[in-house]
Motif scaffolding. Structure first.
Motif, mmCIF file in Angstrom:
data_model
loop_
_atom_site.group_PDB
_atom_site.id
_atom_site.type_symbol
_atom_site.label_atom_id
_atom_site.label_comp_id
_atom_site.label_asym_id
_atom_site.label_seq_id
_atom_site.Cartn_x
_atom_site.Cartn_y
_atom_site.Cartn_z
ATOM 1 N N VAL A 168 0.856 -1.185 0.000
ATOM 2 C CA VAL A 168 0.000 0.000 0.000
ATOM 3 C C VAL A 168 0.891 1.234 0.000
ATOM 4 C CG1 VAL A 168 -1.844 1.251 1.175
ATOM 5 C CG2 VAL A 168 -1.750 -1.250 1.304
ATOM 6 N N ALA A 169 0.488 2.254 -0.745
ATOM 7 C CA ALA A 169 1.255 3.500 -0.809
ATOM 8 C C ALA A 169 0.304 4.692 -0.737
ATOM 9 C CB ALA A 169 2.086 3.567 -2.088
ATOM 10 N N ALA A 170 0.685 5.682 0.048
ATOM 11 C CA ALA A 170 -0.078 6.930 0.109
ATOM 12 C C ALA A 170 0.332 7.824 -1.052
ATOM 13 C CB ALA A 170 0.172 7.633 1.439
ATOM 14 N N VAL A 171 -0.635 8.428 -1.708
ATOM 15 C CA VAL A 171 -0.359 9.234 -2.900
ATOM 16 C C VAL A 171 -1.174 10.520 -2.859
ATOM 17 C CG1 VAL A 171 0.222 7.272 -4.372
ATOM 18 C CG2 VAL A 171 -2.148 8.032 -4.216
ATOM 19 N N MET A 172 -0.653 11.531 -3.550
ATOM 20 C CA MET A 172 -1.408 12.741 -3.841
ATOM 21 C C MET A 172 -1.983 12.587 -5.246
ATOM 22 S SD MET A 172 -1.415 14.630 -1.202
ATOM 23 C CE MET A 172 -2.157 16.081 -1.928
ATOM 24 N N VAL A 173 -3.234 12.940 -5.390
ATOM 25 C CA VAL A 173 -3.945 12.790 -6.661
ATOM 26 C C VAL A 173 -4.317 14.174 -7.168
ATOM 27 C CG1 VAL A 173 -5.853 11.654 -7.848
ATOM 28 C CG2 VAL A 173 -4.854 10.605 -5.802
ATOM 29 N N VAL A 199 -12.221 12.589 -16.567
ATOM 30 C CA VAL A 199 -10.965 13.279 -16.817
ATOM 31 C C VAL A 199 -9.823 12.399 -16.314
ATOM 32 C CG1 VAL A 199 -11.933 15.598 -16.716
ATOM 33 C CG2 VAL A 199 -11.110 14.517 -14.629
ATOM 34 N N ASP A 200 -8.619 12.631 -16.836
ATOM 35 C CA ASP A 200 -7.436 11.904 -16.387
ATOM 36 C C ASP A 200 -6.968 12.450 -15.045
ATOM 37 O OD1 ASP A 200 -7.617 10.628 -18.793
ATOM 38 O OD2 ASP A 200 -5.973 11.723 -19.738
ATOM 39 N N VAL A 201 -6.325 11.592 -14.268
ATOM 40 C CA VAL A 201 -5.744 12.014 -13.000
ATOM 41 C C VAL A 201 -4.292 11.571 -12.949
ATOM 42 C CG1 VAL A 201 -7.946 11.924 -11.783
ATOM 43 C CG2 VAL A 201 -6.458 9.931 -11.775
ATOM 44 N N THR A 202 -3.513 12.277 -12.158
ATOM 45 C CA THR A 202 -2.097 11.972 -11.946
ATOM 46 C C THR A 202 -1.887 11.671 -10.473
ATOM 47 O OG1 THR A 202 -1.471 13.472 -13.734
ATOM 48 C CG2 THR A 202 0.255 12.828 -12.194
ATOM 49 N N VAL A 203 -1.121 10.616 -10.184
ATOM 50 C CA VAL A 203 -0.844 10.230 -8.808
ATOM 51 C C VAL A 203 0.663 10.278 -8.579
ATOM 52 C CG1 VAL A 203 -2.886 8.770 -8.661
ATOM 53 C CG2 VAL A 203 -0.733 7.765 -9.373
ATOM 54 N N GLY A 204 1.051 10.659 -7.362
ATOM 55 C CA GLY A 204 2.460 10.716 -6.982
ATOM 56 C C GLY A 204 2.623 10.245 -5.551
ATOM 57 N N SER A 205 3.663 9.472 -5.306
ATOM 58 C CA SER A 205 3.880 8.877 -3.993
ATOM 59 C C SER A 205 4.235 9.942 -2.964
ATOM 60 C CB SER A 205 4.988 7.828 -4.068
ATOM 61 O OG SER A 205 5.292 7.330 -2.783
ATOM 62 N N GLY A 225 13.199 6.106 -15.985
ATOM 63 C CA GLY A 225 11.988 6.886 -15.778
ATOM 64 C C GLY A 225 11.650 7.002 -14.305
ATOM 65 N N VAL A 226 10.453 7.469 -14.033
ATOM 66 C CA VAL A 226 9.970 7.670 -12.670
ATOM 67 C C VAL A 226 8.939 6.600 -12.359
ATOM 68 C CG1 VAL A 226 8.826 9.262 -11.082
ATOM 69 C CG2 VAL A 226 10.369 10.145 -12.830
ATOM 70 N N THR A 227 9.217 5.808 -11.331
ATOM 71 C CA THR A 227 8.318 4.716 -10.966
ATOM 72 C C THR A 227 7.400 5.072 -9.809
ATOM 73 O OG1 THR A 227 9.991 3.781 -9.485
ATOM 74 C CG2 THR A 227 9.977 3.003 -11.761
ATOM 75 N N THR A 228 7.582 6.242 -9.217
ATOM 76 C CA THR A 228 6.753 6.636 -8.075
ATOM 77 C C THR A 228 5.672 7.637 -8.468
ATOM 78 O OG1 THR A 228 8.413 8.311 -7.523
ATOM 79 C CG2 THR A 228 8.560 6.182 -6.396
ATOM 80 N N ALA A 229 5.412 7.788 -9.745
ATOM 81 C CA ALA A 229 4.338 8.649 -10.236
ATOM 82 C C ALA A 229 3.727 7.995 -11.460
ATOM 83 C CB ALA A 229 4.851 10.053 -10.574
ATOM 84 N N GLY A 230 2.445 8.215 -11.663
ATOM 85 C CA GLY A 230 1.752 7.622 -12.801
ATOM 86 C C GLY A 230 0.451 8.331 -13.084
ATOM 87 N N ARG A 231 -0.306 7.776 -14.013
ATOM 88 C CA ARG A 231 -1.580 8.361 -14.420
ATOM 89 C C ARG A 231 -2.669 7.301 -14.385
ATOM 90 N NH1 ARG A 231 -1.586 13.149 -17.024
ATOM 91 N NH2 ARG A 231 -3.446 12.596 -18.197
#
Length: 366
Positions: A84-89, A103-109, A158-164
């Motif tokens: 489990v990971a806490a993220v900002m959306v 709409v699309d959303v972006t998440v970051g750890s 690349g960046v593995t701690t952020a996604g869409r």
């Protein structure tokens, strides 16, 4: 090579200098603005790459709260789950978005998770600046980067701690807007310029005078152009579509953009250089250390020693003197290419020409 790229750039700009642009491409309606949304959520289903719950206590608190809302009691026991990971959306609410659209959303750890690949974002409320909830997000997280790890080596791209999450948010609340009730429009230029603002107002006035018998546009400043809706124009939506389809040639100040980190140079079409002499040369100093091992004579009390041997070479490259005179972009680029220097040298030359007062343009350093 940047020198070759400059020649291609000159050909592209010269060929498209007189191309018309639609009003919708250079300006936007003031009432049609985006709104930023933000939320806090959890990504579950990770393969041991989630937050360490001891290092990220807020993740454990959020997990307990979510389970309690689902009617599951944890009895205050500690958990060692690392999936489990806490993220900002975050998301952008487009103008005139209606309830039920996506709409699309972006998440970051937020914690110490190493990767969000393969995770699923659970139901997360997205709020605006006023604190109201406008959308709810949920879905599988798409991560473009990857990470591979072994006992002696690790590879990360690349960046593995952020996604869409594509189409991951459903809009629940619409932003109140009285678009059809308005009697005028305000266009905002994406690149503020007084010449472009006047040209836009003239194009709109020529169109509305011919079609509706009255001039309706007025340039307020370098950014805003007010357009009044004629009484016989019908629906404001149709009138806006007619105005946005008009074309004009936008104006812009002469500008040279230089990025010293990447060696990128972008030269605007109206850049001019007054006649100036440029000399460019580089001094290269090379130091070679080739120590010599000295052996003592047989049956002597000497020891093996190292005798230093240093060779120093100095070489001067370039040094040509060239006359630059840029009445147009193609001549300017050809003159820079004729000096035969590398991209970092061209950047230094442009800075020197600007300091000498011969560059008739704004020099933007990034």
């Amino acid at each position: 090579m940047l020198v070759a790229s400059l020649m291609l750039l000159s050909g592209g700009l010269v060929g498209s200098a007189d191309a018309n642009s639609r009003i919708k491409d250079i300006a936007q309606v003031q009432s049609a603005r985006d709104n930023q949304l933000i939320g806090y959520g959890l990504v579950v289903g990770l393969q041991g790459t989630g937050d360490g719950l001891r290092a990220s206590p807020f993740t454990e608190q959020s997990l307990r709260a979510m389970l309690q809302n689902l009617g599951i009691s944890t009895d205050g026991r500690a958990t060692n789950a690392n999936n489990v990971a806490a993220v900002m959306v975050t998301a952008t609410l487009p103008p005139f978005a209606s309830a039920g659209s996506r709409v699309d959303v972006t998440v970051g750890s937020l914690g110490d998770a190493t990767s969000l690949r393969g995770g699923t974002l659970v139901m997360t409320s997205l709020s605006g600046a006023d604190g109201q909830i406008y959308a709810v997000a949920q879905g599988s997280v798409v991560v473009s980067g990857f990470q591979a790890e072994g006992q002696a080596q690790e590879l990360t791209q690349g960046v593995t701690t952020a996604g869409r999450v594509p189409n991951g948010a459903i809009i629940e609340r619409e932003v109140g807007a009285q678009f059809e009730a308005a009697d005028h429009l305000v266009f905002q230029l994406r690149n503020p310029d007084f010449g472009t603002a006047i040209a836009l107002a003239d194009v709109v006035n020529a169109y509305t005078t011919q079609r509706y018998g009255m001039a309706t546009a007025e340039a307020r400043d370098s950014t805003e152009i007010a357009v009044k809706k004629p009484a016989n124009a019908g629906a404001l939506t149709r009138f806006l579509a007619e105005i946005e389809g008009l074309t004009l040639v936008p104006d812009a100040p002469a500008r040279v953009v230089v990025n010293e980190k990447t060696g990128t140079i972008v030269i605007g079409h109206d850049v001019r250089i007054s006649p100036v002499a440029v000399s460019y040369g580089t001094l290269t100093v090379r130091v070679n250390e080739t120590p010599t091992i000295v052996q003592p004579l047989p049956f002597s009390d000497g020891v093996t020693a190292e005798e230093p041997n240093t060779d120093i070479y100095a070489d001067v490259e370039g040094g040509q003197v060239a006359i630059l005179d840029g009445p147009n972009l193609q001549t300017l680029v050809a003159g820079l290419n004729g000096i035969g220097v590398k991209p970092d040298g061209i950047i230094s030359i442009l800075q020197g020409i600007k300091s000498a007062g011969a560059l008739q343009a704004e020099l933007v350093l990034q």
